[in-house]
Design a protein around this motif. Structure first.
Motif, PDB file in Angstrom:
ATOM      1  N   ALA A 171       0.809  -1.224   0.000  1.00 44.36           N
ATOM      2  CA  ALA A 171       0.000   0.000   0.000  1.00 44.36           C
ATOM      3  C   ALA A 171       0.838   1.269   0.000  1.00 44.36           C
ATOM      4  CB  ALA A 171      -0.946  -0.003   1.197  1.00 44.36           C
ATOM      5  N   PHE A 172       1.914   1.304   0.784  1.00 43.91           N
ATOM      6  CA  PHE A 172       2.717   2.525   0.894  1.00 43.91           C
ATOM      7  C   PHE A 172       3.291   2.944  -0.456  1.00 43.91           C
ATOM      8  CE2 PHE A 172       6.828   4.659   2.051  1.00 43.91           C
ATOM      9  CZ  PHE A 172       6.266   5.785   2.638  1.00 43.91           C
ATOM     10  N   HIS A 173       3.522   1.963  -1.329  1.00 44.25           N
ATOM     11  CA  HIS A 173       4.133   2.260  -2.625  1.00 44.25           C
ATOM     12  C   HIS A 173       3.108   2.588  -3.704  1.00 44.25           C
ATOM     13  CE1 HIS A 173       7.741   0.885  -0.690  1.00 44.25           C
ATOM     14  NE2 HIS A 173       7.273  -0.340  -0.564  1.00 44.25           N
ATOM     15  N   SER A 174       1.835   2.547  -3.352  1.00 42.01           N
ATOM     16  CA  SER A 174       0.790   2.795  -4.353  1.00 42.01           C
ATOM     17  C   SER A 174       0.764   4.242  -4.826  1.00 42.01           C
ATOM     18  CB  SER A 174      -0.581   2.410  -3.794  1.00 42.01           C
ATOM     19  OG  SER A 174      -0.947   3.265  -2.707  1.00 42.01           O
ATOM     20  N   THR A 175       1.504   5.104  -4.146  1.00 40.02           N
ATOM     21  CA  THR A 175       1.571   6.516  -4.532  1.00 40.02           C
ATOM     22  C   THR A 175       2.615   6.786  -5.626  1.00 40.02           C
ATOM     23  OG1 THR A 175       3.075   6.862  -2.666  1.00 40.02           O
ATOM     24  CG2 THR A 175       0.749   7.366  -2.305  1.00 40.02           C
ATOM     25  N   MET A 176       3.340   5.752  -6.020  1.00 42.25           N
ATOM     26  CA  MET A 176       4.312   5.958  -7.099  1.00 42.25           C
ATOM     27  C   MET A 176       3.597   6.449  -8.359  1.00 42.25           C
ATOM     28  SD  MET A 176       7.060   2.804  -6.883  1.00 42.25           S
ATOM     29  CE  MET A 176       5.850   1.537  -7.231  1.00 42.25           C
ATOM     30  N   PRO A 177       4.179   7.424  -9.067  1.00 39.67           N
ATOM     31  CA  PRO A 177       3.561   7.854 -10.328  1.00 39.67           C
ATOM     32  C   PRO A 177       3.409   6.685 -11.297  1.00 39.67           C
ATOM     33  CG  PRO A 177       5.321   9.353  -9.671  1.00 39.67           C
ATOM     34  CD  PRO A 177       5.403   8.173  -8.751  1.00 39.67           C
ATOM     35  N   GLU A 178       2.417   6.785 -12.173  1.00 41.97           N
ATOM     36  CA  GLU A 178       2.146   5.694 -13.104  1.00 41.97           C
ATOM     37  C   GLU A 178       3.346   5.393 -13.979  1.00 41.97           C
ATOM     38  OE1 GLU A 178      -0.620   2.744 -14.570  1.00 41.97           O
ATOM     39  OE2 GLU A 178      -0.346   3.902 -12.718  1.00 41.97           O
ATOM     40  N   TYR A 179       4.111   6.426 -14.354  1.00 44.15           N
ATOM     41  CA  TYR A 179       5.275   6.190 -15.204  1.00 44.15           C
ATOM     42  C   TYR A 179       6.394   5.471 -14.459  1.00 44.15           C
ATOM     43  CZ  TYR A 179       6.922  10.528 -12.962  1.00 44.15           C
ATOM     44  OH  TYR A 179       7.282  11.488 -12.052  1.00 44.15           O
ATOM     45  N   VAL A 180       6.335   5.457 -13.135  1.00 44.11           N
ATOM     46  CA  VAL A 180       7.284   4.695 -12.321  1.00 44.11           C
ATOM     47  C   VAL A 180       6.790   3.265 -12.138  1.00 44.11           C
ATOM     48  CG1 VAL A 180       8.378   4.505 -10.051  1.00 44.11           C
ATOM     49  CG2 VAL A 180       8.098   6.751 -11.113  1.00 44.11           C
ATOM     50  N   ALA A 181       5.487   3.119 -11.932  1.00 42.49           N
ATOM     51  CA  ALA A 181       4.920   1.794 -11.663  1.00 42.49           C
ATOM     52  C   ALA A 181       4.844   0.913 -12.903  1.00 42.49           C
ATOM     53  CB  ALA A 181       3.525   1.947 -11.052  1.00 42.49           C
ATOM     54  N   TYR A 187       5.949  -1.014 -16.323  1.00 44.39           N
ATOM     55  CA  TYR A 187       7.069  -1.546 -17.100  1.00 44.39           C
ATOM     56  C   TYR A 187       6.859  -1.168 -18.564  1.00 44.39           C
ATOM     57  CZ  TYR A 187       8.356  -4.519 -13.112  1.00 44.39           C
ATOM     58  OH  TYR A 187       8.741  -4.975 -11.884  1.00 44.39           O
ATOM     59  N   ALA A 188       7.947  -0.989 -19.284  1.00 45.93           N
ATOM     60  CA  ALA A 188       7.850  -0.575 -20.688  1.00 45.93           C
ATOM     61  C   ALA A 188       7.645  -1.795 -21.587  1.00 45.93           C
ATOM     62  CB  ALA A 188       9.098   0.197 -21.098  1.00 45.93           C
ATOM     63  N   MET A 247      11.848  -2.874  -5.274  1.00 46.18           N
ATOM     64  CA  MET A 247      11.156  -4.112  -5.611  1.00 46.18           C
ATOM     65  C   MET A 247      10.053  -3.815  -6.616  1.00 46.18           C
ATOM     66  SD  MET A 247      10.966  -6.241  -2.032  1.00 46.18           S
ATOM     67  CE  MET A 247      12.403  -7.180  -1.477  1.00 46.18           C
ATOM     68  N   GLY A 248       9.672  -4.808  -7.401  1.00 41.63           N
ATOM     69  CA  GLY A 248       8.760  -4.550  -8.494  1.00 41.63           C
ATOM     70  C   GLY A 248       7.461  -5.318  -8.407  1.00 41.63           C
ATOM     71  N   MET A 249       7.160  -6.061  -9.467  1.00 44.76           N
ATOM     72  CA  MET A 249       5.955  -6.899  -9.455  1.00 44.76           C
ATOM     73  C   MET A 249       6.072  -7.964  -8.368  1.00 44.76           C
ATOM     74  SD  MET A 249       4.289  -9.102 -12.563  1.00 44.76           S
ATOM     75  CE  MET A 249       2.950 -10.253 -12.236  1.00 44.76           C
ATOM     76  N   THR A 250       7.302  -8.400  -8.113  1.00 46.98           N
ATOM     77  CA  THR A 250       7.598  -9.356  -7.053  1.00 46.98           C
ATOM     78  C   THR A 250       8.769  -8.817  -6.238  1.00 46.98           C
ATOM     79  OG1 THR A 250       9.314 -10.666  -8.145  1.00 46.98           O
ATOM     80  CG2 THR A 250       7.018 -11.164  -8.727  1.00 46.98           C
ATOM     81  N   PRO A 251       9.092  -9.448  -5.125  1.00 47.24           N
ATOM     82  CA  PRO A 251      10.244  -9.008  -4.335  1.00 47.24           C
ATOM     83  C   PRO A 251      11.595  -9.373  -4.951  1.00 47.24           C
ATOM     84  CG  PRO A 251       8.629 -10.123  -2.950  1.00 47.24           C
ATOM     85  CD  PRO A 251       8.254 -10.406  -4.373  1.00 47.24           C
ATOM     86  N   LEU A 252      11.608  -9.869  -6.170  1.00 51.62           N
ATOM     87  CA  LEU A 252      12.863 -10.285  -6.790  1.00 51.62           C
ATOM     88  C   LEU A 252      13.657  -9.118  -7.378  1.00 51.62           C
ATOM     89  CD1 LEU A 252      14.714 -12.635  -7.625  1.00 51.62           C
ATOM     90  CD2 LEU A 252      13.268 -12.972  -9.647  1.00 51.62           C
TER      91      LEU A 252
END
Length: 404
Positions: free
Chosen positions: A156-166, A168-169, A234-239
């Motif tokens: 939840a805390f990371h849900s504030t990341m801008p869409e261009y950060v969240a 993947y290209a 961390m991204g889609m997963t903690p990897l």
């Protein structure tokens, strides 16, 4: 009597960690762990920390605990023996750690049937964690259906990341179809530490930009602007991200194709390799930073290489997040390695004077369980060591929700 107690539950696949806190003074009344659930050698350790029961010290018992329902009933019995049972009118809520909230859950949430169904629907995004979280919720609801059960999400805390950060290209339609995006993890720790760091500086959280480095066996970094997360490693997963105890962190995705096509490894074998057999463990055979440091100090080349790779990745993220934030007021180290390995802090910040970072080497080397500043007096950017407290953060968020 105003109910002010929160029971925090962290249900794993074969364990339950718990703490009972009184939010009137933010004190801990009891802590405990049930492990090896479902085995003949199940173990429960319970420690009362307040009241007459505290004089008796830690209690431990071993023997079969069949499932999570039996585990939570055993926990309830231990709390009842202390006079702080689940039937107490002082219990305001049960706070549940839930690893993955997807894009649906961006704040603490009162759990009802619909919410529980949504958490179940997120299991494909966290197949190792969310099923156990769901089980813990179900059992706790059956034991105390009359009090609020609150889900607090790691993401939840990371849900504030801008869409261009969240984002993947990759092809947008494919990403949307399979929920492929960056979610981030360790959110309760990053939230707690970023706020505690502002307090350590004596400044409002809204005025402070912090780079938080949560360094445990799992490790992640975040860039927090005025109390709001704008980037995390961390991204889609903690990897994704930092070099960790057993995880590779950042990796060219084509490595996966190469291992499959040339090495003949299956998807599951590659998954196991990158998550459980990589990082420090993969590079030198040890995932415990204490052992890596000991071996490196004795001249072990593989341990030195693993340590250097670990530190180099940290430097990259500190530099990148300095650019993202524009102005950095503090870099905060937390979790097992971050709090205790002064050599990691020193190596990670070495050579970063141009970014305003410099350590007081004596203060950095001193051990303390307290939040503290270890930066040089002349440094433009503060360096903090802040012990994380994810249970207190979960309790704080849960209690705020039920008393608002």
């Amino acid at each position: 009597m105003t109910a002010s107690r929160v029971l925090v539950l962290n249900s794993g696949s074969s364990s339950v960690k718990y703490q009972l806190l009184d939010m009137a003074d933010r004190s801990r009344l009891a802590v405990g762990l049930v492990e090896r659930i479902g085995e003949e050698t199940s173990r429960l350790v319970h420690e009362p920390l307040a009241g007459p029961a505290a004089a008796g010290g830690k209690r431990e018992r071993t023997g079969p605990i069949a499932d999570h329902e039996a585990a939570l009933k055993a926990v309830a019995a231990e709390l009842a023996a202390d006079g702080t049972g689940l039937d107490s009118p002082e219990l305001a809520a049960v706070g549940h750690r839930v690893v993955h909230g997807g894009t649906r859950f961006t704040r603490p949430t009162v759990i009802d049937d619909e919410v529980l169904t949504e958490i179940r629907n997120l299991i494909p995004l966290a197949p190792l964690h969310n099923p156990a979280n769901v089980t813990g919720i179900e059992v706790a609801r059956s034991l105390r259906a009359d009090i609020p059960q609150i889900a607090v999400f790691d993401t939840a805390f990371h849900s504030t990341m801008p869409e261009y950060v969240a984002r993947y290209a990759i092809d947008a339609a494919t990403a949307d179809a399979y929920s492929v995006r960056r979610y981030g993890f360790h959110g309760t720790s990053h939230a707690y530490v970023s706020r505690a760091t502002a307090g350590l500086l004596g400044r409002p959280v809204e005025d402070v930009n912090v780079i938080v480095l949560h360094l445990g066996n799992g490790a992640s970094a975040s860039a927090v602007r005025g109390g709001v997360c704008v980037e995390t490693s961390m991204g889609m997963t903690p990897l994704e991200g930092l070099v960790m105890g057993t995880r590779s962190g950042d990796l060219d995705p084509a490595v996966v194709f190469h291992l499959a096509r040339v090495g003949g490894l299956s998807v599951d074998e590659i998954d196991s390799l990158l998550n459980k057999k990589s990082g420090l463990l993969g590079m030198c055979g040890d995932n415990d930073m204490r052992e890596v440091l000991r071996r490196a100090g004795e001249g072990d080349e593989s341990a030195r290489l693993a340590f250097d790779a670990y530190v180099h990745r940290l430097k990259k993220y500190i530099g990148a997040y300095s650019a993202v934030l524009g102005r950095v007021d503090a870099v905060a180290f937390t979790a097992g390695v971050g709090e205790n390995a002064h050599q990691v802090r020193e190596a990670a910040l070495d050579g970063l004077a141009e970014l305003g970072l410099a350590l007081d080497l004596e203060a950095n080397a001193a051990r303390s369980p307290q939040p503290r500043l270890v930066s040089a007096d002349y440094a433009r950017v503060a360096v903090a060591v802040v012990p994380t407290d994810e249970e207190l953060e979960i309790a704080t968020q849960a209690y705020a929700l039920v008393t608002q």
